[in-house]
Motif scaffolding. Structure first.
Motif, PDB file in Angstrom:
ATOM      1  N   GLY A 195     -27.174 -14.143 -10.214  1.00 48.26           N
ATOM      2  CA  GLY A 195     -28.082 -13.009 -10.030  1.00 48.26           C
ATOM      3  C   GLY A 195     -27.621 -11.745 -10.711  1.00 48.26           C
ATOM      4  O   GLY A 195     -27.957 -10.632 -10.272  1.00 48.26           O
ATOM      5  N   ASN A 196     -26.892 -11.877 -11.816  1.00 45.68           N
ATOM      6  CA  ASN A 196     -26.317 -10.697 -12.459  1.00 45.68           C
ATOM      7  C   ASN A 196     -27.354  -9.775 -13.083  1.00 45.68           C
ATOM      8  O   ASN A 196     -27.152  -8.555 -13.144  1.00 45.68           O
ATOM      9  N   GLY A 197     -28.447 -10.340 -13.568  1.00 44.47           N
ATOM     10  CA  GLY A 197     -29.450  -9.518 -14.242  1.00 44.47           C
ATOM     11  C   GLY A 197     -29.981  -8.393 -13.369  1.00 44.47           C
ATOM     12  O   GLY A 197     -30.270  -7.296 -13.854  1.00 44.47           O
ATOM     13  N   GLN A 198     -30.120  -8.671 -12.060  1.00 47.54           N
ATOM     14  CA  GLN A 198     -30.675  -7.685 -11.135  1.00 47.54           C
ATOM     15  C   GLN A 198     -29.606  -6.968 -10.303  1.00 47.54           C
ATOM     16  O   GLN A 198     -29.937  -6.133  -9.465  1.00 47.54           O
ATOM     17  N   ASP A 199     -28.341  -7.291 -10.531  1.00 43.44           N
ATOM     18  CA  ASP A 199     -27.246  -6.716  -9.745  1.00 43.44           C
ATOM     19  C   ASP A 199     -26.650  -5.510 -10.476  1.00 43.44           C
ATOM     20  O   ASP A 199     -25.986  -5.655 -11.501  1.00 43.44           O
ATOM     21  N   TYR A 281     -35.964  -4.774 -17.033  1.00 42.53           N
ATOM     22  CA  TYR A 281     -36.792  -5.645 -17.857  1.00 42.53           C
ATOM     23  C   TYR A 281     -37.079  -7.003 -17.213  1.00 42.53           C
ATOM     24  O   TYR A 281     -37.713  -7.855 -17.841  1.00 42.53           O
ATOM     25  N   GLY A 282     -36.631  -7.197 -15.957  1.00 41.93           N
ATOM     26  CA  GLY A 282     -37.206  -8.274 -15.161  1.00 41.93           C
ATOM     27  C   GLY A 282     -36.395  -9.522 -14.920  1.00 41.93           C
ATOM     28  O   GLY A 282     -36.644 -10.227 -13.948  1.00 41.93           O
ATOM     29  N   TRP A 283     -35.461  -9.872 -15.792  1.00 43.55           N
ATOM     30  CA  TRP A 283     -34.718 -11.118 -15.587  1.00 43.55           C
ATOM     31  C   TRP A 283     -33.754 -10.973 -14.400  1.00 43.55           C
ATOM     32  O   TRP A 283     -33.124  -9.945 -14.263  1.00 43.55           O
ATOM     33  N   ASN A 284     -33.641 -11.956 -13.500  1.00 44.20           N
ATOM     34  CA  ASN A 284     -34.204 -13.288 -13.525  1.00 44.20           C
ATOM     35  C   ASN A 284     -35.381 -13.461 -12.571  1.00 44.20           C
ATOM     36  O   ASN A 284     -35.691 -14.592 -12.169  1.00 44.20           O
ATOM     37  N   LEU A 300     -41.069  -3.259 -12.845  1.00 47.17           N
ATOM     38  CA  LEU A 300     -40.533  -4.010 -13.965  1.00 47.17           C
ATOM     39  C   LEU A 300     -41.246  -3.581 -15.238  1.00 47.17           C
ATOM     40  O   LEU A 300     -42.453  -3.362 -15.235  1.00 47.17           O
ATOM     41  N   VAL A 301     -40.502  -3.464 -16.318  1.00 47.70           N
ATOM     42  CA  VAL A 301     -41.076  -3.065 -17.599  1.00 47.70           C
ATOM     43  C   VAL A 301     -41.488  -4.315 -18.367  1.00 47.70           C
ATOM     44  O   VAL A 301     -40.657  -5.193 -18.635  1.00 47.70           O
ATOM     45  N   ASP A 302     -42.760  -4.409 -18.702  1.00 43.94           N
ATOM     46  CA  ASP A 302     -43.270  -5.577 -19.419  1.00 43.94           C
ATOM     47  C   ASP A 302     -42.710  -5.636 -20.831  1.00 43.94           C
ATOM     48  O   ASP A 302     -42.550  -4.594 -21.492  1.00 43.94           O
TER      49      ASP A 302
END
Length: 391
Positions: A195-199, A281-284, A300-302
């Motif tokens: 979950g690093n993308g959102q951490d 930018y949304g991942w994951n 989240l930015v599309d």
């Protein structure tokens, strides 16, 4: 992007990408294959104003080989220096004329997405920075003093443990603000299991913004997460899977980010000049514009460009530059990008991104580069450095 470090690993790289993504100048050969003002976000549905003179008719590009290197993956230029500098994934920083500036070939790791991955020169030209992975697979951003002849006074600016061998990012670039921007992937494996993308407590899955001339670096006070509990202050943008290449528009200061996809979508993200940072930018939670994993997040930015993975051999987006040179009038104001496996190169007007069209091909396209005059270059993992010209 998942690039190999030895010729024998190129095939494994292609497999990995699909599942998730002596420099002697030869005789020229043609391959078929300052302040910035904020800019509005480009719209895929935008149409030119009727009172604007239409641009010259779109043409095609040719790719003229100007040097042969060993697995070139990154490109840089230096103030007051007319040489082109290219990072070879196998560990050497070389010039297009064949000189070796720095040799890390005995230190870099040799996994298929590891090695020497990025290069940037300080705006003054006095220091050079390399992004590379060591024998343990961990990321280093390292600085050398450079006088145009010798690289000395080596020191690590930033290091980052990598839990897996893939998704290392690697892009380095100084922004219009003079700060160093660093791309780090989500740490690897598949689906971002940690979950690093959102951490916001880790640097993985982010673009960072620092002043590298500190001890070992300093964080700009206006970074978006400075002083926020639980967040790393170096973070400029997050929610990224593997931002292999990004670039700043030399005219507007806008930031274009190519983020390599997982199973279904490749994407290009966008940050307008004047942004205060902090974009997610949304991942994951999301791949492209589609949900990937359940979870809650703020806005989240599309992405501004998405295209399907695997269709036509697509495997990994390679973000390029908005063309601001003078030699190809019809390409003015168009964003160039491509795909590593499929090899196509597309040009998209920044005010009408849906009008993207294929303008050429480069086998195993690994990166683009921008010269001091705004003219563009393309790199192939097979070895060639190409100058991009009007066909």
């Amino acid at each position: 992007m998942r690039l190999v470090v030895a010729v024998s690993l190129i095939v494994s790289l292609l497999v990995a990408l699909t599942a998730c993504s002596t420099a002697r100048p030869p005789a020229e050969a043609v391959s078929t294959a300052s302040a910035v003002s904020p800019s509005p976000a480009p719209s895929p549905d935008a149409t030119p104003s009727p009172d604007v003179t239409p641009p010259p008719e779109r043409g095609e590009l040719r790719f003229t080989e100007i040097a042969e290197l060993e697995q070139p993956v990154a490109f840089a230029v230096r103030k007051g220096d007319d040489r082109l500098y290219v990072a070879e994934q196998t560990g050497r920083l070389r010039t297009s004329g064949g000189d070796t500036v720095i040799d890390l070939s005995g230190e870099v790791s040799t996994g298929n997405e590891q090695g020497l991955l990025g290069v940037a020169f300080h705006p003054s030209g006095r220091w050079v920075y390399l992004d590379w992975t060591d024998a343990n697979g961990d990321t280093h951003v390292t600085e050398w003093a450079y006088d145009g002849t010798r690289a000395t006074a080596r020191r690590d600016v930033l290091t980052q443990d990598q839990p897996y061998a893939n998704h290392n990012g690697g892009q380095l670039a100084f922004g219009p603000d003079g700060h160093l921007y660093i791309a780090l992937g989500d740490g690897g494996s598949a689906g971002d299991p940690e979950g690093n993308g959102q951490d916001l407590g880790t640097l993985l899955g982010k673009i960072l913004r620092i002043d590298p001339r500190g001890k070992p670096y300093t964080v700009p006070e206006d970074n978006p997460f400075v002083g926020k509990e639980g967040a790393r202050p170096e973070i400029w943008a997050y929610g990224l899977r593997n931002p292999w290449r990004f670039s700043f528009d030399r005219s507007t200061g806008d930031l274009w980010i190519g983020d390599v996809g997982q199973n279904a979508w490749e994407e290009v993200d966008y940050q307008p000049a004047g942004s205060e940072g902090g974009e997610n930018y949304g991942w994951n939670l999301r791949e492209g514009k589609q949900p990937f994993r359940d979870g809650k997040a703020g806005d989240l930015v599309d992405p501004v460009i998405v295209y399907p993975l695997n269709e036509g051999g697509n495997c990994s987006v390679i973000a390029g530059h908005v063309y601001r040179g003078q030699k190809i009038p019809w390409l003015q104001g168009q964003f160039l990008y491509g795909d590593f496996c499929a090899g196509w190169v597309r040009a998209a007007p920044v005010d009408d991104l849906k009008a993207a069209a294929e303008v050429g091909k480069v086998d195993q396209l690994s990166s683009f580069g921008e010269g001091p005059d705004g003219e563009l270059y393309a790199l192939s993992l097979q070895g060639p450095l190409y100058r991009i010209e009007a066909a």
